[in-house]
Design an enzyme around this catalytic site. Structure first.
Site, PDB file in Angstrom:
ATOM      1  CB  ILE A  36      -1.069   0.056   1.198  1.00  0.00           C
ATOM      2  CG1 ILE A  36      -1.997   1.116   0.960  1.00  0.00           C
ATOM      3  CG2 ILE A  36      -0.270   0.028   2.476  1.00  0.00           C
ATOM      4  CD1 ILE A  36      -3.095   0.956   0.247  1.00  0.00           C
ATOM      5  NE  ARG A  37       1.418   3.790   4.288  1.00  0.00           N
ATOM      6  CZ  ARG A  37       0.732   3.043   5.043  1.00  0.00           C
ATOM      7  NH1 ARG A  37       1.079   2.109   5.513  1.00  0.00           N
ATOM      8  NH2 ARG A  37      -0.738   3.309   5.051  1.00  0.00           N
ATOM      9  CG  ASP A  53      -6.231  -0.342  -1.970  1.00  0.00           C
ATOM     10  OD1 ASP A  53      -6.376  -1.136  -1.393  1.00  0.00           O
ATOM     11  OD2 ASP A  53      -7.091   0.771  -1.986  1.00  0.00           O
ATOM     12  CE1 TYR A 143      -4.986 -12.424  10.597  1.00  0.00           C
ATOM     13  CE2 TYR A 143      -4.559 -14.088  12.165  1.00  0.00           C
ATOM     14  CZ  TYR A 143      -4.338 -13.475  10.907  1.00  0.00           C
ATOM     15  OH  TYR A 143      -3.372 -14.061  10.516  1.00  0.00           O
ATOM     16  CE  LYS A 147      -5.483 -14.556   7.602  1.00  0.00           C
ATOM     17  NZ  LYS A 147      -4.963 -14.348   6.120  1.00  0.00           N
TER      18      LYS A 147
HETATM   19  N1  SER Z   1       0.376 -14.383  14.311  1.00  0.00           N
HETATM   20  C1  SER Z   1      -0.980 -13.963  14.030  1.00  0.00           C
HETATM   21  C2  SER Z   1      -1.563 -13.027  15.014  1.00  0.00           C
HETATM   22  O1  SER Z   1      -1.029 -13.042  16.124  1.00  0.00           O
HETATM   23  C3  SER Z   1      -1.473 -15.184  13.943  1.00  0.00           C
HETATM   24  O2  SER Z   1      -1.899 -15.908  12.589  1.00  0.00           O
HETATM   25  O3  SER Z   1      -2.477 -12.379  14.678  1.00  0.00           O
END
Ligand code: SER
Length: 313
Positions: A36-37, A53, A143, A147
């Site tokens: 992105i940068r 991006d 997160y 995933k």
């Molecule tokens: N290392 C990552 C985290 O702690 C796990 O995929 O978010």
């Protein structure tokens, strides 16, 4: 080998070392780095670099076309701790970037995709020790949800459209070259920096929190290994469990103390403790070892030695 490769998220913790290794193997001009940068890393000084991006489909498609890219490593993502602070953006970035790349592969604009998954796909109802490849998966972080969802889509694109997508569930990754950006396992990198600077560390996880971990050299070896394996060896198209070692903050501190007498640690757990508590303590990665020959090199002791030696330089 003249495979033309694009790395998206090349300035990050994994991306920067992956870029260097891929350039060594495939030749600098065949490996396009993007982020992105521009960071201050070698990745944009040492070969082709594009500001990109990952959420902009047209921009990704244009870079793929410009360099006649065949393989994409999609390393851009918000990690667990940062994602909890900005759930909507984490979802947008982690999912849309994946769709863009999968759709380019579906349209035959690229031939092969690497997409990283994580131990975060597991949750509090998953068996914690020696977590199997196939088990209960009820992730409780944004997160982890992204995933887990991504894994389902990877498998779907393989089954429905024949997209050659390959993926690994990384454990916590540790390296001395580039800092991690906002994960729950980041303490295991930080601790070495503070050991070298101050010979003491205050840990944001409690002393007996065991998590699966891996030295970066092993992670890069696995990433390139799964991508180079013959197609028929990749039998799992969601994502492979991958493991090297597992330790607690107390155990990593003890391994540092052996090399650096007098090192001390104290514990002030914060919001990341509950994320860590929802993840496995150790991982069963038999399938990766059987299917495409995965084998790790580093354990806690050899990693500590490498980390301290290099950070002291
Ligand atoms: N290392 C990552 C985290 O702690 C796990 O995929 O978010």
């Amino acid at each position: 080998m003249h495979t033309r490769i694009l790395i998206i998220g090349a300035c990050g913790q994994i991306g920067s070392e992956l870029t260097a290794k891929l350039r060594e193997i495939y030749g600098t001009d065949n490996v396009v780095a993007s982020d992105i940068r521009k960071g201050d890393q070698d990745v944009f000084k040492s070969g082709p670099f594009e500001v990109l991006d990952a959420m902009n489909f047209d921009a990704v498609a244009a870079v793929v076309e410009k360099y006649e890219i065949e393989e994409v490593y999609l390393m851009a993502a918000l990690l667990s701790a940062t994602a909890e602070k900005n759930p909507a953006f984490a979802w947008d970035l982690n999912m849309n970037s994946l769709f863009h790349v999968l759709n380019l592969a579906k349209e035959n604009k690229i031939k092969k995709v690497f997409w990283p998954s994580s131990i975060a796909v597991f949750g509090p109802t998953t068996p914690r020790d020696n977590t199997p490849q196939y088990t209960v998966m009820e992730p409780s972080t944004v997160y982890g949800i992204s995933k887990q969802t991504g894994e389902r889509w990877c498998e779907y694109y393989f089954n429905k459209y024949g997209v050659d997508v390959r993926s690994i569930r990384y454990p916590g990754l540790i390296s001395w070259k580039t800092l991690p950006g906002g994960g729950t396992t980041d303490y295991a990198v930080d601790i070495y920096y503070k050991a070298v600077e101050e010979n003491k560390y205050t840990c944001f996880l409690s002393e007996n929190t065991a998590l699966p971990m891996m030295y970066m050299d092993d992670a890069i070896k696995a990433t390139i290994g799964i991508m180079q394996a013959p197609e028929e060896q990749i039998k799992i198209r969601s994502s492979y469990n991958l493991s090297a070692m597992s330790f607690t903050p107390r155990e990593i501190a003890a391994s540092i103390e052996k090399v650096q007498p007098g090192f001390t640690i104290d514990y002030v757990p914060d919001f990341r403790q509950s994320i860590a508590d929802s993840w496995p303590a150790s991982i069963d990665d038999q399938k990766a070892r059987e299917d495409w020959g995965w084998k790790h090199d580093f354990d806690l002791e050899s990693m500590t030695k490498e980390m301290l030696e290099n950070l002291k330089k």
